[in-house]
Design a protein around this motif. Structure first.
Motif, PDB file in Angstrom:
ATOM      1  N   GLU A   4       0.831  -1.198   0.000  1.00 34.32           N
ATOM      2  CA  GLU A   4       0.000   0.000   0.000  1.00 34.32           C
ATOM      3  C   GLU A   4       0.869   1.251   0.000  1.00 34.32           C
ATOM      4  OE1 GLU A   4      -3.256   1.882   3.077  1.00 34.32           O
ATOM      5  OE2 GLU A   4      -3.319  -0.278   2.683  1.00 34.32           O
ATOM      6  N   GLY A   5       0.410   2.283  -0.718  1.00 34.58           N
ATOM      7  CA  GLY A   5       1.140   3.541  -0.775  1.00 34.58           C
ATOM      8  C   GLY A   5       0.587   4.567   0.194  1.00 34.58           C
ATOM      9  N   VAL A   6       1.211   5.742   0.223  1.00 34.41           N
ATOM     10  CA  VAL A   6       0.773   6.811   1.120  1.00 34.41           C
ATOM     11  C   VAL A   6      -0.517   7.439   0.579  1.00 34.41           C
ATOM     12  CG1 VAL A   6       3.131   7.279   1.835  1.00 34.41           C
ATOM     13  CG2 VAL A   6       2.151   8.572  -0.065  1.00 34.41           C
ATOM     14  N   ASP A   7      -1.161   8.256   1.388  1.00 42.16           N
ATOM     15  CA  ASP A   7      -2.423   8.874   0.996  1.00 42.16           C
ATOM     16  C   ASP A   7      -2.188  10.026   0.022  1.00 42.16           C
ATOM     17  OD1 ASP A   7      -2.057  11.421   2.672  1.00 42.16           O
ATOM     18  OD2 ASP A   7      -1.865   9.837   4.176  1.00 42.16           O
ATOM     19  N   ASP A   8      -3.288  10.493  -0.589  1.00 44.05           N
ATOM     20  CA  ASP A   8      -3.206  11.560  -1.593  1.00 44.05           C
ATOM     21  C   ASP A   8      -2.645  12.862  -1.018  1.00 44.05           C
ATOM     22  OD1 ASP A   8      -4.197   9.938  -3.583  1.00 44.05           O
ATOM     23  OD2 ASP A   8      -6.290  10.530  -3.260  1.00 44.05           O
ATOM     24  N   GLU A   9      -2.960  13.133   0.239  1.00 43.68           N
ATOM     25  CA  GLU A   9      -2.459  14.351   0.869  1.00 43.68           C
ATOM     26  C   GLU A   9      -0.940  14.368   0.917  1.00 43.68           C
ATOM     27  OE1 GLU A   9      -2.695  16.631   5.196  1.00 43.68           O
ATOM     28  OE2 GLU A   9      -4.053  14.952   4.763  1.00 43.68           O
ATOM     29  N   THR A  10      -0.348  13.221   1.267  1.00 41.74           N
ATOM     30  CA  THR A  10       1.111  13.130   1.316  1.00 41.74           C
ATOM     31  C   THR A  10       1.709  13.204  -0.079  1.00 41.74           C
ATOM     32  OG1 THR A  10       0.959  11.743   3.310  1.00 41.74           O
ATOM     33  CG2 THR A  10       3.060  11.752   2.144  1.00 41.74           C
ATOM     34  N   LEU A  11       1.065  12.573  -1.056  1.00 40.66           N
ATOM     35  CA  LEU A  11       1.543  12.646  -2.436  1.00 40.66           C
ATOM     36  C   LEU A  11       1.550  14.091  -2.936  1.00 40.66           C
ATOM     37  CD1 LEU A  11      -0.230   9.546  -4.066  1.00 40.66           C
ATOM     38  CD2 LEU A  11       2.175   9.762  -3.438  1.00 40.66           C
ATOM     39  N   GLN A  31       9.428  19.794 -14.074  1.00 40.81           N
ATOM     40  CA  GLN A  31       8.227  18.972 -14.018  1.00 40.81           C
ATOM     41  C   GLN A  31       8.447  17.804 -13.062  1.00 40.81           C
ATOM     42  OE1 GLN A  31       6.761  17.711 -17.844  1.00 40.81           O
ATOM     43  NE2 GLN A  31       7.088  19.727 -18.799  1.00 40.81           N
ATOM     44  N   VAL A  32       7.353  17.344 -12.442  1.00 39.86           N
ATOM     45  CA  VAL A  32       7.399  16.196 -11.525  1.00 39.86           C
ATOM     46  C   VAL A  32       6.208  15.298 -11.815  1.00 39.86           C
ATOM     47  CG1 VAL A  32       7.409  15.412  -9.125  1.00 39.86           C
ATOM     48  CG2 VAL A  32       8.480  17.589  -9.726  1.00 39.86           C
ATOM     49  N   ARG A  33       6.480  14.049 -12.057  1.00 44.02           N
ATOM     50  CA  ARG A  33       5.386  13.093 -12.229  1.00 44.02           C
ATOM     51  C   ARG A  33       4.865  12.645 -10.871  1.00 44.02           C
ATOM     52  NH1 ARG A  33       7.023   9.069 -17.278  1.00 44.02           N
ATOM     53  NH2 ARG A  33       7.238  10.719 -18.856  1.00 44.02           N
ATOM     54  N   ARG A  34       3.686  12.046 -10.876  1.00 42.45           N
ATOM     55  CA  ARG A  34       3.089  11.604  -9.622  1.00 42.45           C
ATOM     56  C   ARG A  34       4.016  10.619  -8.911  1.00 42.45           C
ATOM     57  NH1 ARG A  34      -0.562  14.047  -6.378  1.00 42.45           N
ATOM     58  NH2 ARG A  34      -2.098  12.620  -5.454  1.00 42.45           N
ATOM     59  N   PRO A  35       4.388  10.891  -7.649  1.00 38.33           N
ATOM     60  CA  PRO A  35       5.305   9.997  -6.930  1.00 38.33           C
ATOM     61  C   PRO A  35       4.726   8.594  -6.750  1.00 38.33           C
ATOM     62  CG  PRO A  35       5.071  12.105  -5.801  1.00 38.33           C
ATOM     63  CD  PRO A  35       4.003  12.053  -6.846  1.00 38.33           C
ATOM     64  N   LEU A  36       5.626   7.615  -6.688  1.00 37.16           N
ATOM     65  CA  LEU A  36       5.265   6.234  -6.403  1.00 37.16           C
ATOM     66  C   LEU A  36       5.794   5.880  -5.018  1.00 37.16           C
ATOM     67  CD1 LEU A  36       6.195   4.578  -9.833  1.00 37.16           C
ATOM     68  CD2 LEU A  36       3.965   5.437  -9.089  1.00 37.16           C
ATOM     69  N   THR A  37       4.937   5.331  -4.170  1.00 39.59           N
ATOM     70  CA  THR A  37       5.341   5.022  -2.792  1.00 39.59           C
ATOM     71  C   THR A  37       4.843   3.636  -2.392  1.00 39.59           C
ATOM     72  OG1 THR A  37       3.338   5.987  -1.828  1.00 39.59           O
ATOM     73  CG2 THR A  37       5.204   7.465  -2.170  1.00 39.59           C
ATOM     74  N   MET A  38       5.480   3.078  -1.370  1.00 39.32           N
ATOM     75  CA  MET A  38       5.031   1.805  -0.821  1.00 39.32           C
ATOM     76  C   MET A  38       5.509   1.673   0.623  1.00 39.32           C
ATOM     77  SD  MET A  38       5.451  -2.119  -2.205  1.00 39.32           S
ATOM     78  CE  MET A  38       7.238  -2.142  -2.029  1.00 39.32           C
ATOM     79  N   TYR A  39       4.601   1.280   1.503  1.00 36.17           N
ATOM     80  CA  TYR A  39       4.950   1.033   2.898  1.00 36.17           C
ATOM     81  C   TYR A  39       5.669  -0.298   3.026  1.00 36.17           C
ATOM     82  CZ  TYR A  39       2.429   4.910   5.069  1.00 36.17           C
ATOM     83  OH  TYR A  39       2.038   6.155   5.473  1.00 36.17           O
ATOM     84  N   MET A  40       6.904  -0.246   3.532  1.00 34.03           N
ATOM     85  CA  MET A  40       7.639  -1.452   3.887  1.00 34.03           C
ATOM     86  C   MET A  40       7.371  -1.812   5.341  1.00 34.03           C
ATOM     87  SD  MET A  40       9.057  -2.036   1.020  1.00 34.03           S
ATOM     88  CE  MET A  40      10.160  -3.387   1.453  1.00 34.03           C
ATOM     89  N   GLY A  41       7.046  -0.795   6.131  1.00 37.75           N
ATOM     90  CA  GLY A  41       6.736  -0.952   7.547  1.00 37.75           C
ATOM     91  C   GLY A  41       6.055   0.312   8.022  1.00 37.75           C
ATOM     92  N   PRO A  42       5.594   0.342   9.267  1.00 35.11           N
ATOM     93  CA  PRO A  42       4.887   1.519   9.774  1.00 35.11           C
ATOM     94  C   PRO A  42       5.696   2.814   9.665  1.00 35.11           C
ATOM     95  CG  PRO A  42       4.649  -0.316  11.287  1.00 35.11           C
ATOM     96  CD  PRO A  42       5.662  -0.734  10.272  1.00 35.11           C
ATOM     97  N   HIS A  43       7.020   2.711   9.782  1.00 36.92           N
ATOM     98  CA  HIS A  43       7.872   3.894   9.758  1.00 36.92           C
ATOM     99  C   HIS A  43       8.938   3.786   8.675  1.00 36.92           C
ATOM    100  CE1 HIS A  43       5.955   4.184  13.657  1.00 36.92           C
ATOM    101  NE2 HIS A  43       6.539   3.054  14.011  1.00 36.92           N
ATOM    102  N   ASP A  44       8.637   3.029   7.637  1.00 32.66           N
ATOM    103  CA  ASP A  44       9.603   2.783   6.563  1.00 32.66           C
ATOM    104  C   ASP A  44       8.856   2.772   5.229  1.00 32.66           C
ATOM    105  OD1 ASP A  44      11.607   2.008   4.883  1.00 32.66           O
ATOM    106  OD2 ASP A  44      12.009   0.079   5.838  1.00 32.66           O
ATOM    107  N   VAL A  45       9.006   3.889   4.466  1.00 34.85           N
ATOM    108  CA  VAL A  45       8.299   4.026   3.194  1.00 34.85           C
ATOM    109  C   VAL A  45       9.313   4.247   2.079  1.00 34.85           C
ATOM    110  CG1 VAL A  45       6.410   5.183   1.974  1.00 34.85           C
ATOM    111  CG2 VAL A  45       6.453   5.156   4.480  1.00 34.85           C
ATOM    112  N   VAL A  46       9.091   3.574   0.954  1.00 34.38           N
ATOM    113  CA  VAL A  46       9.939   3.739  -0.224  1.00 34.38           C
ATOM    114  C   VAL A  46       9.294   4.775  -1.143  1.00 34.38           C
ATOM    115  CG1 VAL A  46      10.843   2.609  -2.293  1.00 34.38           C
ATOM    116  CG2 VAL A  46      10.865   1.408  -0.107  1.00 34.38           C
TER     117      VAL A  46
END
Length: 318
Positions: A220-227, A242-257
Motif C-alpha cells: 500500500e502507498g501513502v495517501d493523496d495528501e502526502t503525495l 516537471q514532476v510526475r506523480r510519486p510512487l510510494t510503498m509502505y515497507m513498515g509503519p515507519h519505513d516508506v519507499v
C-alpha cells in the motif's frame, strides 16, 4: 510512534490477557458457563496474538542484509495477518461453536458469583490494556477523528491490539448480560446466545484486521495528501521543471519507499543535477522522515541526459 511505544501497548495487552484467561477458565470450570468459556478462549487467543505481534515487531527491526536489501519491516504485516486469521478461526469460530453446543445441550448456571467477580476484574484489566493502546494510538491522531486515524494507521502493532481490546470490552459486556439474564430468568439459552454473539463480534473484528493487513502486505502507498505534499516540495526546488506523480510503498509503519521522476532544466550540468537531487532529498526528509529510501530518476527536458539517483538513508549515495 516508535517501536518502543508499540511494545508498551503489546506488553500491557499480554499481561492483562494472561491473567484474565486463567480467571475465566477457573470460573467456567466451577459454573459451567458457556459464555465464560468463550471469553476464556478469547483472552487466551489474545495473549498468543500479543506474543506474535511482539515477535513481528522484533523481526521487523532487523537490519537489511544481502538477502533482504530493503530490510524486514514487512514481517510485522505478515504476523499481523496471522493474528487476524487466529482471531477469525480460533477466537470467533470456537466461541460460535461453543455457543451452538450450549444451545443444543443447555446447562443452567447454578451460582453466577464466580462469573461476576471474574467479569468485573476482567473489565478493569481490559480497561487498563485498552487505555494503554488508545494512548499510543492517539499519539498519531492529530486533529483527525478516531475512525479516520484508524483507517489511515499503518502500524498493526497498535491498531490490532486496540481493536482486540475494544472487542474484549464489548465481549465482556455481552458475557455479563448473558450470565445475568440467564440466571435471573433461569434460562441457559441466554448464556449460549451470548457466546454466539461474542463469536460474531470476533469474526467481524478479524475481517477488519485481515482487510487492513492485506493491503499493507501487498504494498500500500501513502495517501493523496502526502503525495500532493511531495509534489509541492519537489516543484519548489530550484531547477525542477516537471514532476510526475510519486510512487510510494509502505515497507513498515515507519519505513516508506519513494520513487520520483523529475525533469530538470535542460541547461543544468550533470553535477548541478546531482546537487539539485541532494537538495530535493533533504527537503523531503525534513518534512516526511518516514521516507527511508528515495529513488530519483532525474533528466533534462530534452530527455537526452538521464541521471538516475538512488538514496538509502542514512547513507546517501548518488
Amino acid at each position: 510512534m516508535s517501536a518502543g511505544s508499540s511494545k508498551i501497548a503489546i506488553y500491557g495487552a499480554i499481561g492483562a490477557n494472561v491473567a484474565i484467561a486463567i480467571s475465566k477458565f477457573v470460573a467456567a470450570f466451577f459454573t459451567g458457563s458457556s459464555a465464560m468459556l468463550s471469553e476464556g478462549i478469547h483472552s487466551l487467543v489474545d495473549s498468543g496474538n500479543g506474543l506474535l505481534l511482539l515477535y513481528g515487531v522484533k523481526q521487523s527491526e532487523k537490519p537489511a542484509d544481502a538477502r533482504h536489501p530493503f530490510g524486514r519491516s514487512k514481517e510485522l504485516y505478515f504476523w499481523s495477518l496471522i493474528v487476524a486469521i487466529l482471531v477469525f478461526s480460533v477466537g470467533g469460530g470456537m466461541s460460535f461453536y461453543e455457543g451452538v453446543e450450549h444451545l443444543k445441550h443447555p446447562a443452567p448456571i447454578t451460582d453466577p458469583t464466580w462469573n461476576y467477580w471474574v467479569l468485573g476484574l476482567s473489565l478493569v484489566f481490559e480497561g487498563i490494556s485498552c487505555f494503554l493502546a488508545l494512548r499510543e494510538f492517539n499519539k498519531s491522531r492529530g486533529d483527525l477523528s478516531f475512525w479516520a486515524t484508524l483507517g489511515r494507521s499503518k502500524d498493526p502493532s497498535i491498531f490490532a491490539i486496540l481493536m482486540e481490546d475494544m472487542a474484549a470490552l464489548v465481549g465482556l459486556a455481552i458475557a455479563l448480560a448473558g450470565v445475568y439474564f440467564g440466571h435471573l430468568l433461569n434460562n441457559p439459552l441466554f448464556d449460549g446466545g451470548a457466546s454466539i454473539c461474542i463469536g460474531i463480534l470476533l469474526v467481524s473484528v478479524a475481517i477488519f484486521l485481515i482487510y487492513k493487513t492485506k493491503g499493507l502486505l501487498v504494498g500500500e502507498g501513502v495517501d493523496d495528501e502526502t503525495l500532493d505534499s511531495l509534489e509541492t516540495v519537489a516543484r519548489a526546488q530550484t531547477g525542477v521543471e516537471q514532476v510526475r506523480r510519486p510512487l510510494t510503498m509502505y515497507m513498515g509503519p515507519h519505513d516508506v519507499v519513494l520513487a520520483l521522476d523529475v525533469e530538470f532544466h535542460d541547461h543544468l550540468s550533470a553535477h548541478e543535477v546531482e546537487q539539485a537531487v541532494d537538495r530535493l532529498q533533504d527537503a523531503i526528509r525534513a518534512k516526511h522522515p518516514e521516507f527511508k529510501r528515495i529513488f530519483v530518476e532525474a533528466k533534462g527536458l530534452t530527455g537526452k541526459n538521464r541521471h538516475p539517483s538512488v538514496t538509502d538513508s542514512p547513507s546517501p549515495q548518488i
